[in-house]
Design a protein around this motif. Structure first.
Motif, PDB file in Angstrom:
ATOM      1  N   LEU A 105       0.838  -1.206   0.000  1.00  0.00           N
ATOM      2  CA  LEU A 105       0.000   0.000   0.000  1.00  0.00           C
ATOM      3  C   LEU A 105       0.871   1.253   0.000  1.00  0.00           C
ATOM      4  O   LEU A 105       0.567   2.240  -0.665  1.00  0.00           O
ATOM      5  CB  LEU A 105      -0.911  -0.007   1.232  1.00  0.00           C
ATOM      6  CG  LEU A 105      -2.055  -1.018   1.184  1.00  0.00           C
ATOM      7  CD1 LEU A 105      -2.732  -1.116   2.542  1.00  0.00           C
ATOM      8  CD2 LEU A 105      -3.074  -0.630   0.132  1.00  0.00           C
ATOM      9  N   THR A 106       1.964   1.199   0.734  1.00  0.00           N
ATOM     10  CA  THR A 106       2.840   2.370   0.824  1.00  0.00           C
ATOM     11  C   THR A 106       3.478   2.679  -0.522  1.00  0.00           C
ATOM     12  O   THR A 106       3.418   3.814  -1.012  1.00  0.00           O
ATOM     13  CB  THR A 106       3.942   2.129   1.882  1.00  0.00           C
ATOM     14  OG1 THR A 106       3.321   1.821   3.119  1.00  0.00           O
ATOM     15  CG2 THR A 106       4.829   3.343   2.042  1.00  0.00           C
ATOM     16  N   ILE A 107       4.067   1.647  -1.139  1.00  0.00           N
ATOM     17  CA  ILE A 107       4.785   1.916  -2.396  1.00  0.00           C
ATOM     18  C   ILE A 107       3.796   2.306  -3.495  1.00  0.00           C
ATOM     19  O   ILE A 107       4.088   3.145  -4.346  1.00  0.00           O
ATOM     20  CB  ILE A 107       5.652   0.698  -2.829  1.00  0.00           C
ATOM     21  CG1 ILE A 107       6.760   1.138  -3.789  1.00  0.00           C
ATOM     22  CG2 ILE A 107       4.856  -0.390  -3.495  1.00  0.00           C
ATOM     23  CD1 ILE A 107       7.884   1.864  -3.160  1.00  0.00           C
ATOM     24  N   ASN A 108       2.598   1.716  -3.447  1.00  0.00           N
ATOM     25  CA  ASN A 108       1.621   1.986  -4.502  1.00  0.00           C
ATOM     26  C   ASN A 108       1.011   3.380  -4.361  1.00  0.00           C
ATOM     27  O   ASN A 108       0.935   4.122  -5.336  1.00  0.00           O
ATOM     28  CB  ASN A 108       0.523   0.907  -4.458  1.00  0.00           C
ATOM     29  CG  ASN A 108      -0.570   1.176  -5.460  1.00  0.00           C
ATOM     30  OD1 ASN A 108      -0.337   1.791  -6.502  1.00  0.00           O
ATOM     31  ND2 ASN A 108      -1.763   0.732  -5.152  1.00  0.00           N
ATOM     32  N   ARG A 109       0.644   3.759  -3.105  1.00  0.00           N
ATOM     33  CA  ARG A 109      -0.040   5.038  -2.926  1.00  0.00           C
ATOM     34  C   ARG A 109       0.906   6.145  -2.466  1.00  0.00           C
ATOM     35  O   ARG A 109       0.495   7.266  -2.196  1.00  0.00           O
ATOM     36  CB  ARG A 109      -1.210   4.873  -1.947  1.00  0.00           C
ATOM     37  CG  ARG A 109      -2.222   3.820  -2.398  1.00  0.00           C
ATOM     38  CD  ARG A 109      -2.794   4.099  -3.793  1.00  0.00           C
ATOM     39  NE  ARG A 109      -3.476   5.352  -3.821  1.00  0.00           N
ATOM     40  CZ  ARG A 109      -4.787   5.497  -3.563  1.00  0.00           C
ATOM     41  NH1 ARG A 109      -5.514   4.447  -3.315  1.00  0.00           N
ATOM     42  NH2 ARG A 109      -5.349   6.684  -3.603  1.00  0.00           N
TER      43      ARG A 109
ATOM     44  N   ILE B 128       3.822  -9.652  -7.181  1.00  0.00           N
ATOM     45  CA  ILE B 128       4.323 -10.983  -6.794  1.00  0.00           C
ATOM     46  C   ILE B 128       4.859 -10.883  -5.370  1.00  0.00           C
ATOM     47  O   ILE B 128       5.674 -10.001  -5.064  1.00  0.00           O
ATOM     48  CB  ILE B 128       5.437 -11.453  -7.756  1.00  0.00           C
ATOM     49  CG1 ILE B 128       4.847 -11.666  -9.160  1.00  0.00           C
ATOM     50  CG2 ILE B 128       6.100 -12.747  -7.240  1.00  0.00           C
ATOM     51  CD1 ILE B 128       5.876 -11.959 -10.232  1.00  0.00           C
ATOM     52  N   SER B 129       4.382 -11.765  -4.502  1.00  0.00           N
ATOM     53  CA  SER B 129       4.829 -11.721  -3.109  1.00  0.00           C
ATOM     54  C   SER B 129       5.440 -13.066  -2.729  1.00  0.00           C
ATOM     55  O   SER B 129       4.850 -14.115  -2.971  1.00  0.00           O
ATOM     56  CB  SER B 129       3.644 -11.386  -2.199  1.00  0.00           C
ATOM     57  OG  SER B 129       4.094 -10.978  -0.929  1.00  0.00           O
TER      58      SER B 129
ATOM     59  N   VAL C  60       5.488  -4.750 -12.983  1.00  0.00           N
ATOM     60  CA  VAL C  60       5.170  -5.629 -11.849  1.00  0.00           C
ATOM     61  C   VAL C  60       5.758  -5.082 -10.535  1.00  0.00           C
ATOM     62  O   VAL C  60       6.827  -4.458 -10.546  1.00  0.00           O
ATOM     63  CB  VAL C  60       5.715  -7.056 -12.137  1.00  0.00           C
ATOM     64  CG1 VAL C  60       7.227  -7.051 -12.278  1.00  0.00           C
ATOM     65  CG2 VAL C  60       5.286  -8.059 -11.069  1.00  0.00           C
ATOM     66  N   THR C  61       5.022  -5.309  -9.448  1.00  0.00           N
ATOM     67  CA  THR C  61       5.536  -4.973  -8.107  1.00  0.00           C
ATOM     68  C   THR C  61       5.972  -6.267  -7.424  1.00  0.00           C
ATOM     69  O   THR C  61       5.217  -7.246  -7.423  1.00  0.00           O
ATOM     70  CB  THR C  61       4.443  -4.293  -7.261  1.00  0.00           C
ATOM     71  OG1 THR C  61       4.082  -3.064  -7.875  1.00  0.00           O
ATOM     72  CG2 THR C  61       4.934  -4.010  -5.838  1.00  0.00           C
TER      73      THR C  61
ATOM     74  N   GLY D  32       8.109  -2.379 -11.779  1.00  0.00           N
ATOM     75  CA  GLY D  32       7.546  -1.068 -11.441  1.00  0.00           C
ATOM     76  C   GLY D  32       7.885  -0.648 -10.023  1.00  0.00           C
ATOM     77  O   GLY D  32       8.015   0.551  -9.740  1.00  0.00           O
ATOM     78  N   ALA D  33       8.010  -1.627  -9.131  1.00  0.00           N
ATOM     79  CA  ALA D  33       8.297  -1.292  -7.731  1.00  0.00           C
ATOM     80  C   ALA D  33       8.766  -2.536  -7.003  1.00  0.00           C
ATOM     81  O   ALA D  33       8.447  -3.656  -7.393  1.00  0.00           O
ATOM     82  CB  ALA D  33       7.051  -0.730  -7.042  1.00  0.00           C
ATOM     83  N   ALA D  34       9.526  -2.304  -5.930  1.00  0.00           N
ATOM     84  CA  ALA D  34       9.970  -3.430  -5.106  1.00  0.00           C
ATOM     85  C   ALA D  34       9.826  -3.051  -3.637  1.00  0.00           C
ATOM     86  O   ALA D  34      10.164  -1.931  -3.230  1.00  0.00           O
ATOM     87  CB  ALA D  34      11.429  -3.779  -5.412  1.00  0.00           C
TER      88      ALA D  34
END
Ligand code: NAI
Length: 329
Positions: A113-117, A197-198, A223-224, A249-251
């Motif tokens: 949620l943090t990295i996305n928002r 992907i987690s 992809v995150t 896109g994010a890690a």
């Protein structure tokens, strides 16, 4: 029983003191980690208690055994830092298989949620009265596909959380859970179809670098990737390349391949020499937390209670197959 407790942090002590007194265990707390240089500190103790970044390799195991130590009590779930085959016949090893799967799964979602928002960035902006929204756009999690690798205790709690967000869930596990209500797919399908992907599998020879240039090549652009499991599940060089090429896109990283020398300590006044970690931290679409996913009051209490119970059972000769780590040749 006398217990040498390594890599002590202040938050470890209240719970352990409480449970150890009840069980008649005498604890000596050491701030230092257990490794080849410090193992002699275990002299005169029946047991050692270690955490994720203590090094219990073959030499340390031999030395512990020579010193008369009989048992290693891991106060964590993973045991990849202990040479289990070498312990066979020398030392018994116990762990805490589950202390709070919710703590870790909730942290994984917090990171996502943090990295996305971009709440980490918004927090800093508004503290400086910068109310611009430029660059803060995220995406709805609702309707997105999350690929979960490892559907044990933590992976399944994370799946439940994601279900609550209205996400589609794909799962991969070497040993798929029966009746878990999960859609299991093969790894390439998971890599190809997931927006997020987690990682929730243990670190083993098979899972080491499960995220590398080959798997990244299969993934969706943007992809995150979330890793709250073990750092070496990801080839860090390949991750950095993937982010630089904008494939990733994010890690969100709670663990890091080379975390042992850094995590849990304060290096704010130092020049950190690990260029890969510095590169990752400098990237705007990467969040690093220092292996803190477990860190809730509930988890700390369960860790202390289970570790002390493991030692009590060992001393009383009561089998504990659910918490003992046994080498299977
Ligand atoms: P678990 O044992 O309940 O689940 C692990 C799952 O991984 C199992 O379903 C197992 O079948 C699966 N698995 C095993 N080998 C696999 C493979 N080759 N490929 C895919 N899946 C495989 O463990 P739990 O409690 O869910 O923990 C998962 C991991 O989380 C631990 O191994 C540990 O490394 C990490 N962890 C991290 C913490 C943190 O603070 N960041 C705290 C606690 C655990």
């Amino acid at each position: 029983m006398k217990l040498a407790f390594f890599d002590t942090k202040p938050y470890d002590m209240p719970g352990f003191d409480r449970y150890a007194v009840q069980a008649g265990i005498e604890i000596k707390y050491y701030e230092t980690r257990l490794n080849e240089d410090t193992v002699s500190l275990a002299s005169g103790f029946d047991a050692v208690c270690v955490f994720v970044n203590d090094t219990v390799n073959a030499n340390v195991v031999n030395k512990l055994s020579d010193l008369g130590v009989q048992v290693i009590a891991l106060r964590c779930a993973g045991f990849n830092n202990v040479d289990i085959p070498r312990c066979s016949g020398k030392l018994r090893v116990f762990r805490v298989p589950a202390y709070s799967p919710h703590a870790v799964a909730e942290h994984a979602m917090a990171l996502l949620l943090t990295i996305n928002r971009r709440t980490h960035k918004a927090f800093i902006r508004t503290r400086e009265f910068n109310f611009s929204l430029q660059g803060l756009a995220g995406f709805d999690l609702y309707g997105k596909t999350v690929g979960i690798i490892g559907t044990g205790k933590i992976g399944r709690v994370f799946a439940d959380i994601c279900r609550g967000f209205g996400m589609r869930i794909l799962a991969y596990d070497k040993f798929p859970a029966q009746n878990a209500g999960l859609e299991y797919v093969d790894l390439p399908t998971l890599f190809r179809e997931s927006d997020i992907i987690s990682l929730h599998c243990p670190l083993t020879d098979e899972t080491a670098h499960i995220i590398d240039s080959d798997s990244i090549a299969m993934m969706k652009k943007g992809v995150t990737i979330i890793n709250t499991s073990r750092g070496a599940l990801i080839n860090t060089e390949d991750l950095i390349t993937g982010i630089k090429e904008k494939k990733i896109g994010a890690a969100c990283l709670d663990v890091y391949e080379e975390e042992g020398d850094l995590f849990y300590e304060d290096f704010s006044g130092h020049i950190v020499q690990d260029d890969k970690l510095v590169r990752l931290i400098a990237m705007p679409n990467v969040i690093v937390t220092s292996h803190q996913a477990f860190l809730t009051q509930e988890a700390l209490d369960n860790i202390a209670a289970t570790t002390v119970e493991n030692l009590r059972k060992f001393e009383a000769g009561i089998p504990s197959p659910e918490t003992e780590v046994v080498f299977h040749s």
